[in-house]
Design a protein around this motif. Structure first.
Motif, short mmCIF file in Angstrom:
data_model
loop_
_atom_site.label_atom_id
_atom_site.label_comp_id
_atom_site.label_asym_id
_atom_site.label_seq_id
_atom_site.Cartn_x
_atom_site.Cartn_y
_atom_site.Cartn_z
N SER A 110 -0.09 -6.34 32.01
CA SER A 110 -0.93 -7.20 32.86
C SER A 110 -0.46 -8.65 32.70
O SER A 110 0.14 -9.01 31.68
N ILE A 111 -0.80 -9.48 33.70
CA ILE A 111 -0.47 -10.91 33.63
C ILE A 111 -1.05 -11.50 32.35
O ILE A 111 -2.22 -11.28 32.04
N GLY A 112 -0.24 -12.25 31.61
CA GLY A 112 -0.70 -12.91 30.40
C GLY A 112 -0.52 -12.10 29.13
O GLY A 112 -0.67 -12.63 28.03
N ASP A 113 -0.21 -10.83 29.27
CA ASP A 113 0.11 -10.00 28.08
C ASP A 113 1.34 -10.56 27.37
O ASP A 113 2.27 -11.02 28.03
N VAL A 114 1.34 -10.46 26.04
CA VAL A 114 2.53 -10.84 25.29
C VAL A 114 3.08 -9.60 24.57
O VAL A 114 2.35 -8.93 23.84
N PHE A 115 4.34 -9.33 24.82
CA PHE A 115 4.99 -8.14 24.25
C PHE A 115 6.04 -8.53 23.22
O PHE A 115 6.74 -9.53 23.36
N LEU A 116 6.13 -7.70 22.17
CA LEU A 116 7.33 -7.71 21.34
C LEU A 116 8.22 -6.58 21.86
O LEU A 116 7.73 -5.48 22.13
N ALA A 117 9.52 -6.85 22.01
CA ALA A 117 10.42 -5.82 22.51
C ALA A 117 10.90 -4.93 21.36
O ALA A 117 11.42 -5.43 20.36
N SER A 118 10.72 -3.64 21.53
CA SER A 118 11.21 -2.66 20.54
C SER A 118 12.69 -2.36 20.80
O SER A 118 13.44 -2.03 19.89
N ASP A 119 13.08 -2.46 22.07
CA ASP A 119 14.45 -2.14 22.50
C ASP A 119 14.81 -3.11 23.61
O ASP A 119 13.94 -3.57 24.35
N VAL A 120 16.10 -3.35 23.75
CA VAL A 120 16.58 -4.14 24.88
C VAL A 120 17.73 -3.40 25.56
O VAL A 120 18.41 -2.59 24.93
N SER A 121 17.92 -3.68 26.84
CA SER A 121 19.06 -3.15 27.58
C SER A 121 19.25 -3.98 28.84
O SER A 121 18.42 -4.82 29.16
N LYS A 155 1.33 -6.41 21.85
CA LYS A 155 1.77 -5.17 22.49
C LYS A 155 3.25 -4.95 22.19
O LYS A 155 3.98 -5.88 21.87
N ILE A 156 3.69 -3.72 22.30
CA ILE A 156 5.11 -3.44 22.10
C ILE A 156 5.63 -2.66 23.30
O ILE A 156 4.91 -1.86 23.90
N GLY A 157 6.86 -2.98 23.71
CA GLY A 157 7.44 -2.28 24.85
C GLY A 157 8.93 -2.53 24.92
O GLY A 157 9.46 -3.40 24.22
N LYS A 158 9.60 -1.77 25.75
CA LYS A 158 11.03 -1.95 25.92
C LYS A 158 11.30 -3.05 26.96
O LYS A 158 10.56 -3.18 27.93
N LEU A 159 12.35 -3.81 26.72
CA LEU A 159 12.71 -4.95 27.57
C LEU A 159 14.02 -4.64 28.28
O LEU A 159 14.97 -4.17 27.66
N SER A 160 14.07 -4.90 29.57
CA SER A 160 15.31 -4.75 30.32
C SER A 160 15.70 -6.09 30.93
O SER A 160 14.84 -6.81 31.44
#
Lengths: 251, 251
Positions: A110-121, A155-160
């Motif tokens: 959602s708008i304003g969420d801050v994520f740490l990236a577990s993976d990048v590609s 939050k955690i998620g993958k980053l592209s």
């Protein structure tokens, strides 16, 4: 890296846009390194702010304004160059790449969420030749930071990563295959360089626009940039506060 | 650059793939700089060959093999990093970016043609915000070399760069708008860095595949790579022979 043996001493914060950087500069009371003291090569528009904060030496670097066009030098090429020269000259124990990103609501953003990236590609480096295809995608895990995740409730998620602000159908296909929750224009390039030079790196990305939503990215991005930057800066401050006095292995 | 005052002394040849590089290494009788003498930072896979040829000191650099995947580190990020560190440490008077490229038959390109790029730009950095859009395209004129063009009878055309070997409909649209005759994966990034550090650069690109033809690029690229590399190396040798004893302003 010396950091493995003792507490983290030097943190390098890599930011793409001045709008994203200035609240952090003020928060950490950093000062700009004057041009004649620059550790960067002559001709590069890169900018460095630095100072001490809670026992850490912080260098915050940004790629600066394009010499001809005057806009922030966003994207993978500038981010990779800036990060490389910063690692070589400043020798950080840890890199924090902080910035805004697009998020996918289908993946819970959602708008304003801050994520740490577990993976990048990467999602815009299509090389349909065996093994080169994997090189193009450039998937890598980021440095594991289980305690930051637990303590700070991020939050955690993958980053592209790709060099376009918008998303073509081809980009979308690769982003889906990369299983990404957030999409930016620098992260995987910073990770590539950090990995090359064996420097731990974490990626803090705040959602300015919903990519799989109704509004054009560029419109939503500009609308939300200032407000979301505040959320980003709060999260980065919490991360830096957490890092203070700890070792890499404590993160 | 000192070169403006006297004859060109140091030439940096930037090549992406080992297959493209080795014939030039042999032709100019270059030797590999041993790892312990490397001017590159530890961790980078970049490779340097060097030697003297007809009064010129030639450094030929390539981004080397990906540490994990073992394929040539093609694309804009590696090319920009390699070129930047090479400029800073080797201080060339002139850069020659040599490589293979896709060509557009609608613009007069055929397999085996060798082009000098008059202009470079990117086709996969879409940022639909005013001024940022121009930064993304990154169009720039290359160093003018009217005498090389006249004497060596090379073709001239605009070059468009992107990190994909294939071409998406969005890429195609931008390539058309960039008015490109040839398409590669490094040129505009090398030009960006050369411009930043005020180093003249020329771009020699040999056509391995016809982008607006019937065959898939990856298939045609691999089929023609070896044969076209011979044409590329012949053209680069002619360019270097021409440069020998001349000033930048003589080119």
């Amino acid at each position: 890296m010396a950091a493995e043996a003792g507490p983290i001493s030097k943190v390098l914060i890599v930011v793409a846009m001045q709008t994203e950087a200035m609240p952090l500069v003020h928060k950490f009371k950093l000062v700009e390194a004057p041009a004649h003291e620059s550790t960067f090569p002559k001709g590069a528009p890169w900018v460095r702010y630095h100072g001490n904060y809670k026992g850490l030496h912080i260098d915050l670097v940004l790629p600066g304004k394009d010499a001809v066009l005057g806009v922030d030098s966003v994207g993978t090429v500038s981010a990779a160059l800036l990060t490389s020269f910063s690692i070589q000259t400043l020798k950080p124990d840890l890199i924090i790449n902080a910035g805004t990103a697009g998020g996918f609501k289908a993946k819970g953003a959602s708008i304003g969420d801050v994520f740490l990236a577990s993976d990048v590609s990467f999602h815009d480096r299509r090389i349909p030749i065996p093994v080169f295809d994997m090189y193009g995608i450039g998937a890598r895990k980021t440095s594991a930071v289980p305690n930051i995740l637990k303590e700070l409730n991020l939050k955690i998620g993958k980053l592209s990563t790709g060099d376009s602000l918008d998303m073509s159908p081809q980009d979308e296909k690769v982003i889906l295959s990369n299983d990404a929750t957030v999409k930016d224009m620098e992260g995987a390039a910073v990770a590539y360089v950090a990995d090359m030079f064996s420097t731990p790196a974490i990626f803090v990305k705040a959602v300015t626009d919903i990519v799989d939503g109704d509004k054009p990215t560029s419109e939503e991005f500009l609308q939300n940039l200032i407000a979301v930057t505040a959320a980003l800066d709060l999260a980065v401050t919490k991360v830096v506060d957490f890092i203070s006095g700890k070792r890499i292995s404590d993160l």
